[in-house]
Design an enzyme around this catalytic site. Sequence first.
Site, mmCIF file in Angstrom:
data_model
loop_
_atom_site.group_PDB
_atom_site.id
_atom_site.type_symbol
_atom_site.label_atom_id
_atom_site.label_comp_id
_atom_site.label_asym_id
_atom_site.label_seq_id
_atom_site.Cartn_x
_atom_site.Cartn_y
_atom_site.Cartn_z
ATOM 1 N N ARG A 46 -19.855 -13.095 11.672
ATOM 2 C CA ARG A 46 -18.967 -13.736 12.644
ATOM 3 C C ARG A 46 -18.606 -15.132 12.151
ATOM 4 O O ARG A 46 -17.490 -15.594 12.312
ATOM 5 C CB ARG A 46 -19.613 -13.807 14.038
ATOM 6 C CG ARG A 46 -18.805 -14.674 14.995
ATOM 7 C CD ARG A 46 -19.154 -14.538 16.477
ATOM 8 N NE ARG A 46 -20.528 -14.219 16.771
ATOM 9 C CZ ARG A 46 -21.550 -15.103 16.708
ATOM 10 N NH1 ARG A 46 -21.325 -16.359 16.376
ATOM 11 N NH2 ARG A 46 -22.769 -14.713 16.973
ATOM 12 N N TYR A 98 7.008 -15.580 23.103
ATOM 13 C CA TYR A 98 6.379 -14.246 23.072
ATOM 14 C C TYR A 98 5.717 -13.940 24.427
ATOM 15 O O TYR A 98 5.026 -14.798 24.985
ATOM 16 C CB TYR A 98 5.350 -14.222 21.940
ATOM 17 C CG TYR A 98 4.591 -12.922 21.826
ATOM 18 C CD1 TYR A 98 5.219 -11.762 21.401
ATOM 19 C CD2 TYR A 98 3.245 -12.851 22.155
ATOM 20 C CE1 TYR A 98 4.528 -10.567 21.310
ATOM 21 C CE2 TYR A 98 2.533 -11.658 22.055
ATOM 22 C CZ TYR A 98 3.194 -10.517 21.633
ATOM 23 O OH TYR A 98 2.499 -9.333 21.542
ATOM 24 N N ASP A 170 4.597 -21.458 16.347
ATOM 25 C CA ASP A 170 4.344 -20.038 16.094
ATOM 26 C C ASP A 170 5.367 -19.597 15.044
ATOM 27 O O ASP A 170 6.558 -19.484 15.321
ATOM 28 C CB ASP A 170 4.497 -19.243 17.398
ATOM 29 C CG ASP A 170 4.141 -17.761 17.234
ATOM 30 O OD1 ASP A 170 4.292 -17.242 16.107
ATOM 31 O OD2 ASP A 170 3.733 -17.129 18.222
HETATM 32 C C1 LIG Z 1 2.910 -10.332 18.154
HETATM 33 C C2 LIG Z 1 3.080 -11.776 18.371
HETATM 34 C C3 LIG Z 1 2.027 -12.568 18.841
HETATM 35 C C4 LIG Z 1 0.668 -11.978 19.208
HETATM 36 O O1 LIG Z 1 0.006 -11.463 18.091
HETATM 37 P P1 LIG Z 1 -1.012 -10.203 18.142
HETATM 38 O O2 LIG Z 1 -1.422 -10.048 16.727
HETATM 39 O O3 LIG Z 1 -0.250 -9.045 18.693
HETATM 40 O O4 LIG Z 1 -2.140 -10.599 19.052
HETATM 41 C C5 LIG Z 1 2.255 -13.924 18.982
HETATM 42 N N1 LIG Z 1 3.452 -14.481 18.705
HETATM 43 C C6 LIG Z 1 4.492 -13.747 18.255
HETATM 44 C C7 LIG Z 1 5.786 -14.419 17.955
HETATM 45 C C8 LIG Z 1 4.350 -12.366 18.080
HETATM 46 O O5 LIG Z 1 5.390 -11.650 17.653
#
Ligand SMILES: *Cc1c(COP(=O)(O)O)cnc(C)c1O
Length: 379
Positions: A46, A98, A170
């Site tokens: 972990r 998202y 992001d």
């Molecule tokens: C899919 C996605 C997430 C979340 O990611 P997971 O791997 O599904 O938990 C966050 N931000 C964006 C822009 C995404 O497309």
Amino acid sequence: MNFDTKVIHAGLHPDPHTGAIMTPIYQTSTYAQSSPGKHKGFEYSRTQNPTRKALEDNLAHLESANYALCFSSGMAAIDCIVKLLKPGDEIISSSDVYGGTFRLFTKVYENYGIDSTFIDLQDATSLEKSLSTKTKMIWVETPSNPLLQVIDIQKIAQICKEKNILLVVDNTFATPCAQNPILIGADIVVHSATKYLAGHSDVVLGALMLNDEKLYEQLAFYQNSCGATPGPMDSFLTLRGIKTLHLRVQRHSENAQKVAEFLLKQDKVKNVYYPGLQIHQGHEIAQKQMKYFGGMLSFDLKEDTPQQAFKIVERFKLFTLAESLGGVESLSGHPSTMTHASIPREERLKTGVTDSLIRLSVGVEHIDDLIKDLTQALR
Ligand SMILES: *Cc1c(COP(=O)(O)O)cnc(C)c1O
């Protein structure tokens, strides 16, 4: 190193014991110690695992960052970042975000006294008006999901620097191949590696990258304390996928540009959202901050009903209807009933996510076959 070389070599070394070129999958939970506390840098999986460490080293290089941390999903990475905040703090987020991020901020963290405000950050000056002394984090998704809104990272970063507010970007849709937010002022970059980084729709994994050592130590402490870490097999699959990231993003972008231009000419289509189109609201900023416009686009219909959209997505043969994006194969989605179902309709319509909006993740198939599929589905 140039980016195309980094994806294959950065942070990676042949296995010192065997010479294996590819990073081995260290499928172990624990590590031998010669005496209590005497070990080779690995105690428990972990906390650290050699396959995961290789992936983290590689990912840090891809975003030109000092550090990277990996998680069992993109949401786990996002969750870890929000844990930097305390009750009474506020996040200001771009509005077209998202669905899972919106859900985490509103349905989970509001219960812990962390408030979120969602505003249109396409006009960076609107941010200054919304700031309060409570604002501790700005959350930016660019290009955004599903409307491909483009936000000027550099402008937002200047405001954040002046006010000492953390800026998180992001970067899932853009990928580090197209855009490196840390180089233009972001504090933390987060990725759903599930999408373009791994790139083959066979793994769920998340990552964050950053430069600041103190923040890194705090986030690594949360990563280990909360425990949402990826296994060695998933880390390996992501490393394997990354090796062709530059080739894939180039083809995704070429195909998406052609698909967007095709859709623009169709009678039934109302709006096409793609940063590579000159008519796109964020085209100029995208040209400034992105090397590629990416493989994601969306469009809606003149007859704006879910039924009309359903007819089209049901007829697709190559654009398989499925959640997710960023894999080599083309996918389609209906945001208002799928990824964005957890956002109230009124809120959704305000941001432009209409009832007929269809999102495409344009894959790396031959463009002629993709256009043929769209033609028959729209007919
Ligand atoms: C899919 C996605 C997430 C979340 O990611 P997971 O791997 O599904 O938990 C966050 N931000 C964006 C822009 C995404 O497309």
